[in-house]
Design an enzyme around this catalytic site. Structure first.
Site, PDB file in Angstrom:
ATOM      1  N   ASP A  52       1.527   8.710  35.338  1.00  0.00           N
ATOM      2  CA  ASP A  52       1.503  10.120  35.726  1.00  0.00           C
ATOM      3  C   ASP A  52       0.679  10.318  36.996  1.00  0.00           C
ATOM      4  O   ASP A  52      -0.300   9.602  37.228  1.00  0.00           O
ATOM      5  CB  ASP A  52       0.889  10.924  34.560  1.00  0.00           C
ATOM      6  CG  ASP A  52       1.221  12.402  34.662  1.00  0.00           C
ATOM      7  OD1 ASP A  52       1.998  12.785  35.551  1.00  0.00           O
ATOM      8  OD2 ASP A  52       0.693  13.171  33.839  1.00  0.00           O
ATOM      9  N   ASN A  54       2.176  10.976  40.308  1.00  0.00           N
ATOM     10  CA  ASN A  54       2.841  10.693  41.591  1.00  0.00           C
ATOM     11  C   ASN A  54       2.953  11.947  42.451  1.00  0.00           C
ATOM     12  O   ASN A  54       2.752  11.906  43.669  1.00  0.00           O
ATOM     13  CB  ASN A  54       4.256  10.152  41.355  1.00  0.00           C
ATOM     14  CG  ASN A  54       4.259   8.823  40.641  1.00  0.00           C
ATOM     15  OD1 ASN A  54       3.214   8.225  40.456  1.00  0.00           O
ATOM     16  ND2 ASN A  54       5.430   8.374  40.236  1.00  0.00           N
ATOM     17  N   THR A  98      13.656  12.124  28.849  1.00  0.00           N
ATOM     18  CA  THR A  98      14.825  12.979  28.590  1.00  0.00           C
ATOM     19  C   THR A  98      14.536  14.421  29.034  1.00  0.00           C
ATOM     20  O   THR A  98      15.464  15.209  29.172  1.00  0.00           O
ATOM     21  CB  THR A  98      15.188  12.954  27.084  1.00  0.00           C
ATOM     22  OG1 THR A  98      13.977  13.070  26.313  1.00  0.00           O
ATOM     23  CG2 THR A  98      15.873  11.669  26.687  1.00  0.00           C
ATOM     24  N   ASN A 100      12.828  14.985  31.965  1.00  0.00           N
ATOM     25  CA  ASN A 100      12.728  14.988  33.427  1.00  0.00           C
ATOM     26  C   ASN A 100      13.992  15.498  34.128  1.00  0.00           C
ATOM     27  O   ASN A 100      13.985  15.758  35.331  1.00  0.00           O
ATOM     28  CB  ASN A 100      12.366  13.592  33.961  1.00  0.00           C
ATOM     29  CG  ASN A 100      10.921  13.203  33.701  1.00  0.00           C
ATOM     30  OD1 ASN A 100      10.584  12.021  33.629  1.00  0.00           O
ATOM     31  ND2 ASN A 100      10.038  14.195  33.562  1.00  0.00           N
TER      32      ASN A 100
END
Ligand code: FPP
Length: 271
Positions: A52, A54, A98, A100
């Site tokens: 996590d 980015n 699922t 995203n």
């Protein structure tokens, strides 16, 4: 001859171990985990990463979110180095959930492209014995992405140094629901007695049943959530939350966390 006798005994023990693992994989895993944990100084067999941060990494540099994901791939490369040096057997990477799909389409497309290129991005690691597995659903994915993920598995299947699971279009609840549906269909057609459904049987029907339970689950960026990640296999995971944004995370940090893991006392519900 005593040496021949010893070899035969060793061979018999490995056959019995293989049979036990085939017949009762969960029980054997649990026994191995308990004895490793009781001895202290234990090492994780399966490390999973919720990568996590980015987007925040990119925003701090005035870059588009997609640059954050590209930098994330470089961090994965360093982490694979660290995991190989530590002798980790299984490493799972949460790349696309699922949920995203709800992101802007440019970002979704960029993540699809990174998945297509994934095995080439880590060519050096493949040469060092890394093999890739894909954990996730085919629903909504393009045939190109599905083919690329299957090809990555096929091309690297001989790798024995470390198995890396690309968790792509993965949802913890989704895989439990799909597993329940498989068992329900078999029960409905008379192929399975519902009375025999227990945890080991359920686990053997999960997607990628050979991927063991998670020992160590790391989430970067300071968030402290599981976000629907491998809910079944995370049941007894040790959690590590670190503030580093994923693109800044390194193989050396992973190695330091593995040392911290060795100090944790794991009890698996016992005393
Ligand atoms: C979460 O950070 C990260 C993702 C949804 C994508 C993870 C993907 C990578 C690290 C690239 C690796 C790719 C391959 C193919 C190995 P975020 O974007 O939600 O960050 P934020 O919370 O700061 O916005």
């Amino acid at each position: 001859m005593p040496r021949r006798g010893a070899r035969a005994a060793k061979w018999r023990i490995s056959v019995v171990k293989w049979l036990l693992r085939e017949t009762y994989p969960m029980a054997v895993d649990a026994a191995a985990r308990r004895s490793a944990a009781a001895g202290g100084g234990h090492r994780p067999r399966h490390v999973a990463l919720i990568m996590d941060g980015n987007g925040r990494w990119a925003a701090r540099r005035g870059l588009p979110r997609t640059s954050g994901h590209e930098a994330g791939v470089r961090a994965v490369s360093s982490v694979l180095d660290g995991a190989l040096e530590e002798g980790i057997e299984y490493l799972s990477l949460f790349i696309f959930s699922t949920e995203n799909w709800n992101r802007p389409s440019a970002e979704v497309n960029a993540l699809m492209r990174l998945a297509e290129e994934a095995s080439e991005s880590f060519e050096g690691h493949v040469e060092r014995g890394v093999r890739f597995w894909w954990l996730g659903s085919e629903a909504r994915l393009s045939p190109t992405v599905i083919r690329a993920l299957h090809e990555a598995e096929e091309r690297t299947r001989a790798g024995r140094a470390m198995t890396v699971a690309f968790c792509f279009n993965h949802g913890g609840r989704d895989e439990i629901v799909r597993t329940a549906a498989v068992l329900a269909r078999r029960a409905a057609t008379g192929g399975l007695d519902p009375e025999v459904i227990d945890e080991p049987l359920f686990a053997r029907h999960l997607p990628l049943p050979d991927l063991p339970d998670i020992d160590m689950l790391i989430r970067t960026s300071g968030e402290q959530r599981i976000s629907n990640f491998m809910l079944w296999r995370a049941a007894y995971a040790e959690f590590f939350f670190v503030d580093t944004l994923w693109p800044d995370f390194t193989g050396d940090q992973l190695r330091a966390l593995i040392t911290a893991f060795a100090a944790r006392k794991r009890r698996f519900g016992t005393v």
